[in-house]
Motif scaffolding. Structure first.
Motif, short mmCIF file in Angstrom:
data_model
loop_
_atom_site.label_atom_id
_atom_site.label_comp_id
_atom_site.label_asym_id
_atom_site.label_seq_id
_atom_site.Cartn_x
_atom_site.Cartn_y
_atom_site.Cartn_z
N VAL A 50 0.85 -1.19 0.00
CA VAL A 50 0.00 0.00 0.00
C VAL A 50 0.89 1.24 0.00
N GLY A 51 0.54 2.20 -0.82
CA GLY A 51 1.35 3.41 -0.88
C GLY A 51 0.51 4.67 -0.94
N TRP A 52 1.11 5.74 -0.48
CA TRP A 52 0.54 7.07 -0.63
C TRP A 52 1.43 7.86 -1.58
N PHE A 53 0.81 8.53 -2.50
CA PHE A 53 1.50 9.32 -3.51
C PHE A 53 0.91 10.72 -3.51
N ARG A 54 1.62 11.63 -4.09
CA ARG A 54 1.09 12.98 -4.21
C ARG A 54 1.51 13.61 -5.52
N GLN A 55 0.69 14.55 -5.96
CA GLN A 55 1.02 15.30 -7.16
C GLN A 55 0.69 16.76 -6.92
N ALA A 56 1.72 17.56 -6.94
CA ALA A 56 1.56 19.00 -6.81
C ALA A 56 1.30 19.60 -8.18
N PRO A 57 0.69 20.77 -8.25
CA PRO A 57 0.41 21.40 -9.55
C PRO A 57 1.66 21.55 -10.38
N TRP A 100 5.29 23.08 1.09
CA TRP A 100 5.63 22.25 -0.06
C TRP A 100 5.02 20.87 -0.02
N ASP A 101 4.30 20.54 1.08
CA ASP A 101 3.53 19.30 1.12
C ASP A 101 2.19 19.45 0.40
N THR A 102 1.88 20.66 -0.03
CA THR A 102 0.62 20.90 -0.73
C THR A 102 0.56 20.08 -2.01
N ALA A 103 -0.50 19.30 -2.16
CA ALA A 103 -0.66 18.42 -3.32
C ALA A 103 -1.98 17.69 -3.20
N TYR A 160 -3.76 -0.29 -8.38
CA TYR A 160 -5.07 0.21 -7.98
C TYR A 160 -4.90 1.60 -7.37
N TRP A 161 -5.78 2.52 -7.79
CA TRP A 161 -5.64 3.91 -7.38
C TRP A 161 -6.98 4.48 -6.93
N GLY A 162 -6.93 5.35 -5.94
CA GLY A 162 -8.07 6.18 -5.60
C GLY A 162 -8.09 7.44 -6.43
N LYS A 163 -9.09 8.27 -6.20
CA LYS A 163 -9.23 9.51 -6.97
C LYS A 163 -8.53 10.70 -6.33
N GLY A 164 -8.02 10.52 -5.13
CA GLY A 164 -7.23 11.55 -4.49
C GLY A 164 -8.02 12.44 -3.55
N THR A 165 -7.28 13.06 -2.63
CA THR A 165 -7.85 14.03 -1.70
C THR A 165 -6.86 15.20 -1.61
N PRO A 166 -7.34 16.45 -1.72
CA PRO A 166 -6.41 17.58 -1.76
C PRO A 166 -5.98 18.04 -0.37
N VAL A 167 -4.71 18.32 -0.26
CA VAL A 167 -4.14 18.88 0.96
C VAL A 167 -3.47 20.20 0.60
N THR A 168 -3.84 21.24 1.32
CA THR A 168 -3.23 22.55 1.13
C THR A 168 -2.65 23.02 2.46
N VAL A 169 -1.38 23.37 2.44
CA VAL A 169 -0.70 23.84 3.64
C VAL A 169 -0.32 25.30 3.42
N SER A 170 -0.90 26.16 4.22
CA SER A 170 -0.61 27.59 4.08
C SER A 170 0.51 27.99 5.02
N SER A 171 1.27 28.98 4.60
CA SER A 171 2.42 29.42 5.41
C SER A 171 2.02 30.48 6.42
N HIS A 192 9.75 5.72 3.11
CA HIS A 192 9.33 7.10 2.93
C HIS A 192 10.31 7.83 2.02
N VAL A 193 9.78 8.76 1.27
CA VAL A 193 10.66 9.64 0.51
C VAL A 193 11.39 10.53 1.52
N ASN A 194 12.61 10.94 1.19
CA ASN A 194 13.44 11.66 2.16
C ASN A 194 12.76 12.91 2.72
N SER A 195 11.99 13.59 1.90
CA SER A 195 11.42 14.87 2.32
C SER A 195 10.36 14.74 3.42
N VAL A 196 9.87 13.51 3.68
CA VAL A 196 8.84 13.34 4.71
C VAL A 196 9.32 12.45 5.85
#
Length: 123
Positions: free
Chosen positions: A33-40, A86-89, A112-123, A57-61
């Motif tokens: 099972v994996g979690w992936f992200r795609q930023a704009p 920069w975790d926004t995706a 197998y993939w889900g449709k995604g859920t958006p995460v926005t992190v404001s500074s 885990h990828v190094n950034s997390v």
């Protein structure tokens, strides 16, 4: 396996958030099972995954994100702490039947993939 993510929302930098991924049709038993992200404007990247070898885990997390399954192995979680802008995706859950040749952080290795859920992190 059908996957549906939930939990994404707008948060402030430094806050925590937990994403959920519910499986139907089959449980996550016997699957990586994996979690992936795609930023704009960026390519999808693997964030965290769980296989028979344990968590990756990828190094950034590293040190901030944790992946887990519930006791029924029908829901996967991504606990995200100390979120950064920069975790926004859009975050996606994915799964693949366990196999030695699979890299659970590589999007092309997941079936197998889900449709995604958006995460926005404001500074």
């Amino acid at each position: 396996v059908q996957l549906v993510e939930s939990g994404g929302k707008l948060v402030q930098s430094g806050e925590s958030l937990r994403l959920s991924c519910r499986a139907s049709g089959e449980s996550f038993d016997g699957h990586d099972v994996g979690w992936f992200r795609q930023a704009p404007g960026k390519e999808p990247e693997g964030v965290s995954c769980l296989s028979t070898s344990g968590q990756r885990h990828v190094n950034s997390v590293k040190g901030r994100f944790t992946i887990s399954l519930d006791d029924t192995q029908t829901t996967a979680f991504l606990q995200m702490n100390n979120l950064k802008p920069w975790d926004t995706a859009v975050y996606y859950c994915a799964a693949v039947v366990e196999g030695d040749s699979r890299n659970c952080l590589r999007p092309s290795d997941m079936d197998y993939w889900g449709k995604g859920t958006p995460v926005t992190v404001s500074s």
